[in-house]
Scaffold this active site. Structure first.
Site, PDB file in Angstrom:
ATOM      1  N   HIS A 166       1.174  -0.657  -0.090  1.00  0.00           N
ATOM      2  CA  HIS A 166       0.307  -0.137   0.014  1.00  0.00           C
ATOM      3  C   HIS A 166       0.312   1.199  -0.011  1.00  0.00           C
ATOM      4  O   HIS A 166       2.147   1.794   0.708  1.00  0.00           O
ATOM      5  CB  HIS A 166      -0.988  -0.170   1.637  1.00  0.00           C
ATOM      6  CG  HIS A 166      -0.185   0.318   2.917  1.00  0.00           C
ATOM      7  ND1 HIS A 166      -0.092   1.747   3.357  1.00  0.00           N
ATOM      8  CD2 HIS A 166       0.061  -0.493   3.060  1.00  0.00           C
ATOM      9  CE1 HIS A 166       0.524   1.421   3.991  1.00  0.00           C
ATOM     10  NE2 HIS A 166       0.666   0.373   4.259  1.00  0.00           N
ATOM     11  N   CYS A 167      -0.275   1.990  -0.691  1.00  0.00           N
ATOM     12  CA  CYS A 167       1.171   3.749  -0.557  1.00  0.00           C
ATOM     13  C   CYS A 167      -0.102   4.730   0.598  1.00  0.00           C
ATOM     14  O   CYS A 167      -0.190   4.037   1.848  1.00  0.00           O
ATOM     15  CB  CYS A 167       1.104   4.583  -1.941  1.00  0.00           C
ATOM     16  SG  CYS A 167      -0.848   4.850  -2.999  1.00  0.00           S
ATOM     17  N   PHE A 168      -0.111   5.643   0.384  1.00  0.00           N
ATOM     18  CA  PHE A 168      -1.044   6.854   1.054  1.00  0.00           C
ATOM     19  C   PHE A 168      -2.655   5.666   1.024  1.00  0.00           C
ATOM     20  O   PHE A 168      -2.831   6.698   2.029  1.00  0.00           O
ATOM     21  CB  PHE A 168      -0.898   7.801   0.981  1.00  0.00           C
ATOM     22  CG  PHE A 168       1.270   8.221   0.826  1.00  0.00           C
ATOM     23  CD1 PHE A 168       1.728   8.012   2.060  1.00  0.00           C
ATOM     24  CD2 PHE A 168       1.533   8.127  -0.423  1.00  0.00           C
ATOM     25  CE1 PHE A 168       3.219   8.205   2.164  1.00  0.00           C
ATOM     26  CE2 PHE A 168       3.019   9.197  -0.085  1.00  0.00           C
ATOM     27  CZ  PHE A 168       4.339   8.907   0.952  1.00  0.00           C
TER      28      PHE A 168
END
Length: 412
Positions: A25-27
Site C-alpha cells: 500500500h501507499c498513502f
C-alpha cells in the site's frame, strides 16, 4: 468502518486470497498484484464500503481507499495466502510495469519524511522572515538539522527501501549506505587531490562544473549509487546462498557480501551512479533552461494526471537527484502547484455541494492535499468523479507551474 469486513470483501471480489501474488500500500491505495486478472470484478469492488475507486495500472489492481488504507492493509495481510507451489503463476506484466512498481516501492516510503522535512523548513523560513526566531538560535539549528536528516542520510534510507523492494538483506544494504555517509569516506571522496585504492583498485572521485561553480561529488544525499549497489547486492547474495553451506551462511554471506561490495561500490557502481545522476541532471536542466515557463506548465498541469496512473513516483528520483547535485529542486515546486490546485478544487466542492456525504469527503480530502501533497483522496474522492473540478485543477496547476517557472522558484 469494520476493516476486516472491507478487507474480506475486497479479497472475495479479486478472486480470493489464492489469486493474490502480492499486496502493498501507499498513502491512499491498496496495491494488489493478481495472478489472474480475469478473476477480479472491478465494478463490484468500486461499490464496496470504504472503496473510493479502482485503478488498474502498472500491472496492479489498485484499490483507492484514502487515509485509512493502512488499516485495511493490516486486516488483509493475514488473509492472503502466501504458500508456495500454487498452480497459477503471477502475471508479472511488462518490463516497464515491473520497473515502475520497483521505483514506487523504493521511493514511496520516503515521501512522508520528505513532506515532514519540507513542512519544518517552511515553518522555519516563515519564522525567520517574520523575525520570530534567528537562524543562530539553538532551537532553529536543531529543527533545521532534523529537517536535513532525510536528505543527508538518503543513501541509508534508500538502501533499506531498495533492499525491501528487491528482497535482499536490509541490514547489509544499510551498512553500505552508512559506509557512503561516514565522515571518513565522505572526506576521502571529496579530496580529489589524492589517489586512494582498495585492494589495489583506484577509488574513483570526480569534480563537476555546475554553471560557474565546481562541485566535488559527495555520496551523502546521493540517490542513484546506492540503488545500483543494492541491485548488485541482491544478485550477489543469491549467488553466495546457492554455494555456501547453510551452517556457514549466517557468517559468510554477509561477510563476503560486504568485502566484495566495498570495492565494487567505490570502483564501479558508485562512479557509474555518479555519472548516471549527472546525466539525468544535465537532461533535466537542459529542458528547464530551454523554457522554465514551459517546463512549469507541463509538470504543473500533468502532475495530477500522472498521479491517476501512479506514474508520478517515477519522477520523484529526478527531484531527489536534483537536490543531491545542486542542493535545490525545481521539479517538486511545479508538482506543488498541482497539489495546491487539487486542494483548492476539493475545497470548492466542499463549499458548493449540498450533498452531506460528498461535503465530508471533500473536506477530508482537502487537508492532506494542502498540508503534505497527498492528492489521491481529492482526485478520486470528488474532483475526478465530478470532472469539472479536475479539469479546473489541471488548468490551475499548469498556470501555477508557469508562474513558478517565470519566477525561477526553487526548493532549498
Amino acid at each position: 468502518m469494520d476493516y476486516n469486513v472491507i478487507a474480506g470483501n475486497i479479497l472475495k471480489n479479486v478472486g480470493g486470497a489464492q489469486n493474490v501474488a502480492d499486496v502493498t500500500h501507499c498513502f491512499t491505495r491498496l496495491r494488489i498484484v493478481l495472478k489472474n486478472k480475469e478473476l477480479a470484478n472491478k465494478e463490484i469492488v468500486e461499490k464496496l464500503e470504504g472503496v473510493i475507486q479502482v485503478v488498474e495500472a502498472n500491472g496492479q489492481f489498485q484499490v483507492v481507499i484514502g487515509t485509512k488504507v493502512d488499516k485495511v492493509y493490516e486486516a488483509i495481510l493475514p488473509m492472503v495466502n502466501r504458500e508456495k507451489g500454487n498452480e497459477i503463476k503471477a502475471d508479472k506484466g511488462s518490463l516497464g510495469n515491473r520497473i515502475l512498481q520497483t521505483i514506487s516501492k523504493i521511493f514511496t516510503p520516503l515521501v512522508p519524511a520528505i513532506a515532514a522535512s519540507g513542512l519544518i523548513k517552511g515553518l522555519l523560513s516563515v519564522a525567520t522572515r517574520l523575525g520570530w526566531i534567528s537562524d543562530t538560535n539553538s532551537t532553529y539549528i536543531l529543527l533545521n538539522t532534523a529537517s536535513n536528516i532525510i536528505f543527508y542520510y538518503m543513501p541509508i534510507f534508500l538502501a533499506y527501501t531498495s533492499a525491501k523492494a528487491l528482497n535482499c538483506s536490509k541490514i547489509n544494504a544499510m551498512v553500505l549506505g552508512a559506509f557512503l555517509c561516514h565522515p571518513v569516506i565522505d572526506a576521502l571522496i571529496q579530496d580529489v587531490s589524492t589517489v586512494n585504492t582498495i585492494f589495489g583498485l583506484p577509488v574513483i572521485k570526480k569534480a563537476f562544473t555546475i554553471g560557474e561553480a565546481t562541485k566535488v561529488f559527495s555520496y551523502t544525499e546521493s540517490v542513484i549509487p546506492i540503488i545500483l549497489a543494492v541491485i548488485v547486492l541482491h544478485y550477489l547474495e543469491k549467488f553466495l546462498k546457492k554455494w555456501i553451506p547453510d551452517m556457514l551462511e549466517i557468517i559468510l554471506v554477509p561477510g563476503l557480501s560486504l568485502i566484495i561490495m566495498l570495492p565494487v561500490l567505490l570502483v564501479v557502481v558508485g562512479p557509474v551512479g555518479i555519472y548516471v545522476g549527472y546525466a539525468i541532471q544535465w537532461l533535466y536542466q537542459a529542458l528547464y533552461s530551454f523554457s522554465p515557463i514551459l517546463g512549469g506548465t507541463i509538470v504543473g498541469g500533468l502532475w495530477s494526471v500522472f498521479v491517476i496512473f501512479g506514474a508520478h513516483r517515477a519522477l520523484l528520483p529526478i527531484g531527489l537527484n536534483d537536490v543531491a547535485i545542486t542542493g535545490t529542486n525545481t521539479l517538486m515546486c511545479f508538482a506543488g502547484s498541482a497539489n495546491f490546485a487539487q486542494a483548492g478544487a476539493s475545497l470548492g466542492v466542499m463549499l458548493k455541494t449540498k450533498d452531506k456525504d460528498l461535503k465530508q469527503i471533500a473536506m477530508a480530502a482537502t487537508i492532506p492535499a494542502f498540508l503534505v501533497g497527498i492528492t489521491e483522496p481529492a482526485i478520486y474522492g470528488c474532483n475526478l468523479r465530478l470532472k469539472k473540478p479536475m479539469f479546473c485543477a489541471v488548468i490551475a496547476g499548469a498556470i501555477g507551474g508557469a508562474i513558478m517557472g517565470l519566477g525561477s522558484a526553487v526548493n532549498t
